[in-house]
Motif scaffolding. Structure first.
Motif, PDB file in Angstrom:
ATOM      1  N   UNK A   1     -34.220  -6.500  52.730  1.00  0.00           N
ATOM      2  CA  UNK A   1     -32.774  -6.476  52.943  1.00  0.00           C
ATOM      3  C   UNK A   1     -32.298  -5.109  53.408  1.00  0.00           C
ATOM      4  N   UNK A   2     -33.237  -4.234  53.733  1.00  0.00           N
ATOM      5  CA  UNK A   2     -32.882  -2.936  54.291  1.00  0.00           C
ATOM      6  C   UNK A   2     -32.282  -1.982  53.285  1.00  0.00           C
ATOM      7  N   UNK A   3     -32.773  -2.022  52.052  1.00  0.00           N
ATOM      8  CA  UNK A   3     -32.205  -1.167  51.019  1.00  0.00           C
ATOM      9  C   UNK A   3     -33.292  -0.366  50.321  1.00  0.00           C
ATOM     10  N   UNK A   4     -32.875   0.714  49.770  1.00  0.00           N
ATOM     11  CA  UNK A   4     -33.755   1.504  48.919  1.00  0.00           C
ATOM     12  C   UNK A   4     -33.934   0.775  47.589  1.00  0.00           C
ATOM     13  N   UNK A   5     -34.990   1.110  46.896  1.00  0.00           N
ATOM     14  CA  UNK A   5     -35.213   0.499  45.589  1.00  0.00           C
ATOM     15  C   UNK A   5     -34.058   0.775  44.633  1.00  0.00           C
ATOM     16  N   UNK A   6     -33.381   1.904  44.803  1.00  0.00           N
ATOM     17  CA  UNK A   6     -32.269   2.242  43.906  1.00  0.00           C
ATOM     18  C   UNK A   6     -31.115   1.244  44.028  1.00  0.00           C
ATOM     19  N   UNK A   7     -31.030   0.531  45.137  1.00  0.00           N
ATOM     20  CA  UNK A   7     -29.960  -0.457  45.309  1.00  0.00           C
ATOM     21  C   UNK A   7     -30.219  -1.719  44.495  1.00  0.00           C
ATOM     22  N   UNK A   8     -31.457  -1.923  44.065  1.00  0.00           N
ATOM     23  CA  UNK A   8     -31.797  -3.147  43.337  1.00  0.00           C
ATOM     24  C   UNK A   8     -30.965  -3.286  42.062  1.00  0.00           C
ATOM     25  N   UNK A   9     -30.815  -2.211  41.318  1.00  0.00           N
ATOM     26  CA  UNK A   9     -30.040  -2.268  40.087  1.00  0.00           C
ATOM     27  C   UNK A   9     -28.598  -2.646  40.332  1.00  0.00           C
ATOM     28  N   UNK A  10     -28.009  -2.056  41.367  1.00  0.00           N
ATOM     29  CA  UNK A  10     -26.620  -2.376  41.703  1.00  0.00           C
ATOM     30  C   UNK A  10     -26.478  -3.837  42.102  1.00  0.00           C
ATOM     31  N   UNK A  11     -27.401  -4.321  42.892  1.00  0.00           N
ATOM     32  CA  UNK A  11     -27.354  -5.722  43.318  1.00  0.00           C
ATOM     33  C   UNK A  11     -27.527  -6.670  42.129  1.00  0.00           C
ATOM     34  N   UNK A  12     -28.425  -6.312  41.220  1.00  0.00           N
ATOM     35  CA  UNK A  12     -28.673  -7.190  40.076  1.00  0.00           C
ATOM     36  C   UNK A  12     -27.551  -7.124  39.042  1.00  0.00           C
ATOM     37  N   UNK A  13     -26.843  -6.003  38.968  1.00  0.00           N
ATOM     38  CA  UNK A  13     -25.790  -5.852  37.966  1.00  0.00           C
ATOM     39  C   UNK A  13     -24.433  -6.370  38.432  1.00  0.00           C
ATOM     40  N   UNK A  14     -24.229  -6.502  39.723  1.00  0.00           N
ATOM     41  CA  UNK A  14     -22.900  -6.828  40.251  1.00  0.00           C
ATOM     42  C   UNK A  14     -22.379  -8.177  39.758  1.00  0.00           C
ATOM     43  N   UNK A  15     -23.180  -9.206  39.830  1.00  0.00           N
ATOM     44  CA  UNK A  15     -22.683 -10.532  39.433  1.00  0.00           C
ATOM     45  C   UNK A  15     -22.410 -10.623  37.930  1.00  0.00           C
ATOM     46  N   UNK A  16     -23.327 -10.172  37.059  1.00  0.00           N
ATOM     47  CA  UNK A  16     -22.986 -10.208  35.635  1.00  0.00           C
ATOM     48  C   UNK A  16     -21.773  -9.339  35.289  1.00  0.00           C
ATOM     49  N   UNK A  17     -21.628  -8.210  35.962  1.00  0.00           N
ATOM     50  CA  UNK A  17     -20.452  -7.365  35.718  1.00  0.00           C
ATOM     51  C   UNK A  17     -19.182  -8.109  36.111  1.00  0.00           C
ATOM     52  N   UNK A  18     -19.213  -8.793  37.249  1.00  0.00           N
ATOM     53  CA  UNK A  18     -18.065  -9.589  37.673  1.00  0.00           C
ATOM     54  C   UNK A  18     -17.752 -10.694  36.682  1.00  0.00           C
ATOM     55  N   UNK A  19     -18.792 -11.323  36.147  1.00  0.00           N
ATOM     56  CA  UNK A  19     -18.578 -12.397  35.170  1.00  0.00           C
ATOM     57  C   UNK A  19     -17.941 -11.862  33.895  1.00  0.00           C
ATOM     58  N   UNK A  20     -18.386 -10.690  33.452  1.00  0.00           N
ATOM     59  CA  UNK A  20     -17.813 -10.096  32.236  1.00  0.00           C
ATOM     60  C   UNK A  20     -16.341  -9.740  32.447  1.00  0.00           C
ATOM     61  N   UNK A  21     -16.040  -9.116  33.570  1.00  0.00           N
ATOM     62  CA  UNK A  21     -14.647  -8.749  33.876  1.00  0.00           C
ATOM     63  C   UNK A  21     -13.809 -10.009  34.061  1.00  0.00           C
ATOM     64  N   UNK A  22     -14.348 -10.991  34.777  1.00  0.00           N
ATOM     65  CA  UNK A  22     -13.622 -12.244  34.994  1.00  0.00           C
ATOM     66  C   UNK A  22     -13.319 -12.959  33.693  1.00  0.00           C
ATOM     67  N   UNK A  23     -14.284 -13.017  32.787  1.00  0.00           N
ATOM     68  CA  UNK A  23     -14.058 -13.676  31.499  1.00  0.00           C
ATOM     69  C   UNK A  23     -12.981 -12.953  30.705  1.00  0.00           C
ATOM     70  N   UNK A  24     -13.010 -11.647  30.735  1.00  0.00           N
ATOM     71  CA  UNK A  24     -11.988 -10.867  30.037  1.00  0.00           C
ATOM     72  C   UNK A  24     -10.608 -11.140  30.609  1.00  0.00           C
ATOM     73  N   UNK A  25     -10.505 -11.104  31.929  1.00  0.00           N
ATOM     74  CA  UNK A  25      -9.218 -11.350  32.581  1.00  0.00           C
ATOM     75  C   UNK A  25      -8.731 -12.775  32.326  1.00  0.00           C
ATOM     76  N   UNK A  26      -9.640 -13.720  32.442  1.00  0.00           N
ATOM     77  CA  UNK A  26      -9.269 -15.125  32.282  1.00  0.00           C
ATOM     78  C   UNK A  26      -8.798 -15.417  30.859  1.00  0.00           C
ATOM     79  N   UNK A  27      -9.488 -14.869  29.870  1.00  0.00           N
ATOM     80  CA  UNK A  27      -9.133 -15.192  28.494  1.00  0.00           C
ATOM     81  C   UNK A  27      -7.968 -14.361  27.961  1.00  0.00           C
TER      82      UNK A  27
END
Length: 174
Positions: free
Chosen positions: A4-30
Motif C-alpha cells: 500500500x506504499x507505506x512505511x511499517x510505522x503506518x501499520x499501527x495508525x491504520x490498525x488503530x483508526x477504526x477501533x478509535x473511531x468506534x470508541x469515539x462513536x460509541x461515546x458520542x452516540x450514548x
C-alpha cells in the motif's frame, strides 16, 4: 506494508483508526443522542459503516486511509445500540446462554471473514479486498436496516414518552 506504499510505522495508525473511531462513536452516540433516536439510527449506521471503506477501491493515499477507517469506526457505534437491544430483548433466564451463542457465532463469522478477505487480498490486493468486502457488508446491511425500521415502528414499539418497549419491558439506557 509495501503493497500500500507505506512505511511499517503506518501499520499501527491504520490498525488503530477504526477501533478509535468506534470508541469515539460509541461515546458520542450514548452521551449525546437520545435513546429513541439511537434506536432509529441503528439501521442507517449499520449501512454507513461500510461506505467509507468502499472508497478503498480507489487506493487512497496512506494519509487518507486512516480517515476512512476512523469514519467507518464512528458509524460502527451502531453495535453499542444493537448489543443493548439484543441483551434487553432476551429473557433474563436465557440471557447468558444467548450472549454466549451470539459471541461464538460472531467470532466464527469474523474469523471466516478475515480469512476470506485475506485470501482475496492475496489475489486482488488490499484496496480491492477492503472495498469488495465493504460493498458486501453494505448490501447485507440494507435489508437488515429495513427490517429493523419495520420492526421498530413507533406504533408497535413505543409507549408514551418515547420509551422503547420490548417484550413488555422498557429498554433502559444508562
Amino acid at each position: 506494508m509495501d503493497l500500500i506504499g507505506a512505511e511499517e510505522s503506518a501499520a499501527g495508525l491504520l490498525m488503530a483508526a477504526e477501533p478509535a473511531g468506534a470508541a469515539v462513536g460509541a461515546l458520542l452516540l450514548t452521551r449525546l443522542v437520545s435513546p429513541e433516536t439511537r434506536s432509529r439510527l441503528l439501521g442507517p449506521l449499520t449501512v454507513l459503516t461500510g461506505v467509507p471503506l468502499g472508497a478503498m477501491a480507489f487506493a487512497p493515499p496512506v494519509a487518507v486511509s486512516p480517515v476512512l477507517l476512523l469514519a467507518s469506526g464512528l458509524f460502527a457505534a451502531y453495535q453499542t445500540v444493537a448489543n443493548a437491544l439484543f441483551v434487553r430483548t432476551v429473557p433474563d433466564e436465557l440471557r447468558g446462554q444467548a450472549v454466549g451463542i451470539v459471541a461464538s457465532g460472531l467470532f466464527a463469522a469474523q474469523g471466516l471473514g478475515i480469512s476470506a478477505s485475506g485470501l482475496f487480498a492475496e489475489i486482488a490486493g488490499p484496496a480491492a479486498a477492503i472495498a469488495t468486502f465493504a460493498v458486501i457488508g453494505v448490501l447485507a446491511a440494507i435489508p437488515a436496516g429495513i427490517a429493523w425500521r419495520q420492526a421498530a415502528r413507533p406504533s408497535r414499539t413505543r409507549e408514551k414518552g418515547g420509551v422503547i418497549m420490548t417484550r413488555g419491558k422498557p429498554i433502559e439506557w444508562h
